[in-house]
Structure formats: structure tokens, C-alpha cells
Enzyme design. Structure first.
Site, short mmCIF file in Angstrom:
data_model
loop_
_atom_site.label_atom_id
_atom_site.label_comp_id
_atom_site.label_asym_id
_atom_site.label_seq_id
_atom_site.Cartn_x
_atom_site.Cartn_y
_atom_site.Cartn_z
N SER A 1 3.55 -2.35 10.29
CA SER A 1 5.01 -2.41 10.51
C SER A 1 5.63 -3.76 10.18
O SER A 1 6.54 -4.22 10.87
CB SER A 1 5.36 -1.98 11.94
OG SER A 1 4.96 -0.65 12.16
N ASN B 1 0.87 -1.18 0.00
CA ASN B 1 0.00 0.00 0.00
C ASN B 1 0.91 1.23 0.00
O ASN B 1 1.49 1.57 1.03
CB ASN B 1 -0.88 -0.04 1.26
CG ASN B 1 -1.74 1.20 1.40
OD1 ASN B 1 -1.84 2.02 0.49
ND2 ASN B 1 -2.35 1.35 2.57
N HIS C 1 -9.35 1.07 4.93
CA HIS C 1 -8.07 1.28 5.61
C HIS C 1 -8.26 2.21 6.80
O HIS C 1 -9.06 3.14 6.74
CB HIS C 1 -7.04 1.85 4.63
CG HIS C 1 -5.66 1.83 5.22
ND1 HIS C 1 -5.23 2.79 6.09
CD2 HIS C 1 -4.64 0.94 5.09
CE1 HIS C 1 -4.00 2.50 6.47
NE2 HIS C 1 -3.61 1.38 5.88
N GLY D 1 2.60 2.09 10.79
CA GLY D 1 3.55 3.19 10.64
C GLY D 1 4.26 3.58 11.92
O GLY D 1 4.93 4.60 11.99
N LYS E 1 0.16 4.27 -0.33
CA LYS E 1 -0.48 5.45 0.27
C LYS E 1 -0.23 6.69 -0.61
O LYS E 1 -0.16 6.56 -1.83
CB LYS E 1 0.01 5.65 1.71
CG LYS E 1 -0.14 4.35 2.53
CD LYS E 1 0.10 4.52 3.99
CE LYS E 1 -0.09 3.18 4.70
NZ LYS E 1 0.04 3.26 6.14
N GLU F 1 -5.30 -5.06 10.53
CA GLU F 1 -4.24 -4.08 10.75
C GLU F 1 -4.51 -3.32 12.04
O GLU F 1 -5.25 -2.32 12.04
CB GLU F 1 -4.20 -3.08 9.59
CG GLU F 1 -3.92 -3.71 8.25
CD GLU F 1 -3.39 -2.67 7.26
OE1 GLU F 1 -2.26 -2.84 6.80
OE2 GLU F 1 -4.10 -1.68 7.00
N GLU G 1 -6.67 4.62 7.84
CA GLU G 1 -6.48 6.05 7.54
C GLU G 1 -7.73 6.62 6.87
O GLU G 1 -8.08 7.77 7.08
CB GLU G 1 -5.22 6.23 6.68
CG GLU G 1 -3.97 6.01 7.52
CD GLU G 1 -2.80 5.41 6.78
OE1 GLU G 1 -2.76 5.48 5.53
OE2 GLU G 1 -1.90 4.86 7.46
P1 PGA Z 1 2.97 0.13 7.66
O1 PGA Z 1 1.51 0.35 7.04
O2 PGA Z 1 3.52 -1.13 7.07
O3 PGA Z 1 3.75 1.35 7.25
O4 PGA Z 1 2.80 0.03 9.14
C1 PGA Z 1 0.63 -0.72 6.84
C2 PGA Z 1 -0.66 -0.22 6.25
O5 PGA Z 1 -1.10 0.87 6.59
O6 PGA Z 1 -1.28 -0.90 5.40
#
Ligand code: PGA
Length: 249
Positions: free
Chosen positions: A212, A9, A94, A172, A11, A166, A96
Site C-alpha cells: 500500500s 508489480n 511474492h 492491497g 500482477k 512486504e 501471492e
Molecule cells: P500494493 O501491492 O501496493 O497494491 O499493496 C504491493 C505488492 O504486492 O507488491
């Protein structure tokens, strides 16, 4: 059908040139696992990415989609638009999108319906926040996130659903759910689906872990029996790291 998937992803990262560079770097690294590889660049680069991965074992996903077929929805993108450039997979829900754009499960249920009506595959994301886990409400929260957005579907629809657990506190942040925490939740998710539908459907659904995931922890997380792969954010922006995760199977 249940399979191993590693999805990147991207983003809101990568302009056109960076998208091309990242894909050409991905091409240079041998894939040694049987995991299906998906990348989700931003909208403006989906078509060029689709062209660039032709002939490769990589498919393209969108990071979001509107629930309506067309119309006066300034700034939005429809399923038809995605399909017209070869994109057949969409990430929905997601954290976010939920946190910054107010997406709730009733809306996500509509988006899921639209995607499935258009023969697309949905990667449906969900996961608890840290406070939910601290109050031991993480199972209840996850149960609601799945049931509210997906349990109106009939059994046949599940062949086009991929789940991505997640935990918000691990996205992140550099903090990962331990492999045992991931396994515990993935087993719970599978049981939740078995209870609502059937053991067969639960056994067939692909459940990814995200939050992560890095080259140094992927193998241990993916070795858990109910973890079928990962949704990768930060580490998907470096070809070497992403392919190391793909090859962790
Ligand atoms: P990350 O993000 O690997 O940077 O923690 C995962 C995601 O948001 O799908």
C-alpha cells in the site's frame, strides 16, 4: 550495489493495449529522482514492454519464473525464455505466489539459484502475516523467510539480490506499515544479513518496502535510513501515481 529502486508489480493486470498505454503515459511524466525504475507487466506483455521502454530509464522484470532450465512443465516460463526477450530481473517469493500457488522457501531457493546462474537479478519478497505480528513473531518469521531461501548463497551472489519486505497485512489493503515499523524491520533485516555474512554485504543490499505505498505516504517511508525504495502494486497501474512515488526520493 545499494541503490534506490521503485518497482511496479502489475500482477495479473493490463492486456497488450493497456500495457502500451501505461508505458506511453509513464513516458510523459518527467522523472526527477535518481531512483532506478522497474516495471513488471504480465508475461504476455513482457516483450512488447521491453520494446516500448527502449531508450527510457525503465527496465523490465518478470513476476515469477520456473526453476528448471526447460522441459515438460506445462504453463511455465524459464530463465532462458525471459533472457531471450531482454528480461534480466525476476520477482520471486511474492506473498501471492506463496499463498495461492503454494510456493515454499525450498522451492524459492531453487528459483533463486536458477536466476543467479542465469545472471539475472532477483527481487526476493517476504513478509509476515498479521497473526505473526499479533503474536510478536514477525521478526522470527522474516528471519526464516530470508535464511531458508537465501543463506545458502555465497557472499558474491548478494550483488544480484534485492530484498522486498512486504508485510502481507499491508498488501492491497490500504493499510501500510508505519514508516517506523518499516524502518524497524528493515534495520532488523540488515542486521540479520550482517550477522550471517558481513556488515559490508548488509550495507550494500537494497531493501525495498511494499504494501500500500501511495503518492501520499511514499516520501515518509523512503526517508527512513534502511528503506531503499518500494515494490508498488495497485499504485503502479496509474502512471501519475507511480511516477509520483518514483519522484518521492
Ligand atoms: P500494493 O501491492 O501496493 O497494491 O499493496 C504491493 C505488492 O504486492 O507488491
Amino acid at each position: 550495489m545499494r541503490k534506490n529502486i521503485v518497482a511496479g508489480n502489475w500482477k495479473m493486470n493490463t492486456d497488450l493495449a493497456e500495457t502500451q498505454d501505461l508505458i506511453s503515459d509513464l513516458k510523459k511524466i518527467a522523472k526527477t529522482s535518481d531512483a532506478e525504475v522497474i516495471i513488471a507487466p504480465p508475461y504476455t506483455n513482457l516483450y512488447s514492454a521491453f520494446e516500448a521502454v527502449k531508450g527510457l530509464d525503465i527496465s523490465i522484470a518478470a513476476q515469477n519464473m520456473h526453476q528448471s532450465a526447460s522441459g515438460a512443465f506445462t504453463g511455465e516460463i524459464s530463465a532462458d525464455m525471459l533472457k531471450s526477450i531482454g528480461v534480466k530481473t525476476v520477482i520471486l517469493g511474492h506473498s501471492e505466489r506463496r499463498a495461492y500457488f503454494g510456493e515454499k522457501e525450498d522451492l524459492l531457493a531453487e528459483k533463486v539459484n536458477t536466476a543467479l546462474d542465469n545472471d539475472m537479478t532477483v527481487i526476493y519478497c517476504f513478509g509476515e502475516e498479521l497473526k505473526d505480528r499479533n503474536f510478536s513473531e514477525h521478526f522470527e518469521v522474516v528471519n526464516k523467510q530470508i535464511s531458508n531461501a537465501l543463506f545458502h548463497l555465497d557472499s558474491a551472489a548478494w550483488k544480484d539480490i534485492v530484498l522486498a519486505y512486504e508485510p502481507v497485512w499491508a498488501i492491497g489493503t490500504g493499510e501500510t506499515a508505519s514508516p517506523d515499523q518499516a524502518q524497524e524491520m528493515h534495520a532488523f533485516i540488515r542486521k540479520t544479513i550482517a550477522d550471517e555474512y558481513s556488515q559490508e554485504i548488509a550495507d550494500e543490499v537494497t531493501i525495498l518496502y511494499g504494501g500500500s505505498v501511495k503518492p501520499n505516504n511514499a516520501q515518509e517511508i523512503f526517508s527512513k535510513p534502511d528503506v531503499d525504495g518500494g515494490l508498488i502494486g495497485g499504485a503502479s497501474l496509474k502512471a501519475e501515481d507511480f511516477m509520483a512515488i518514483v519522484n518521492a526520493f
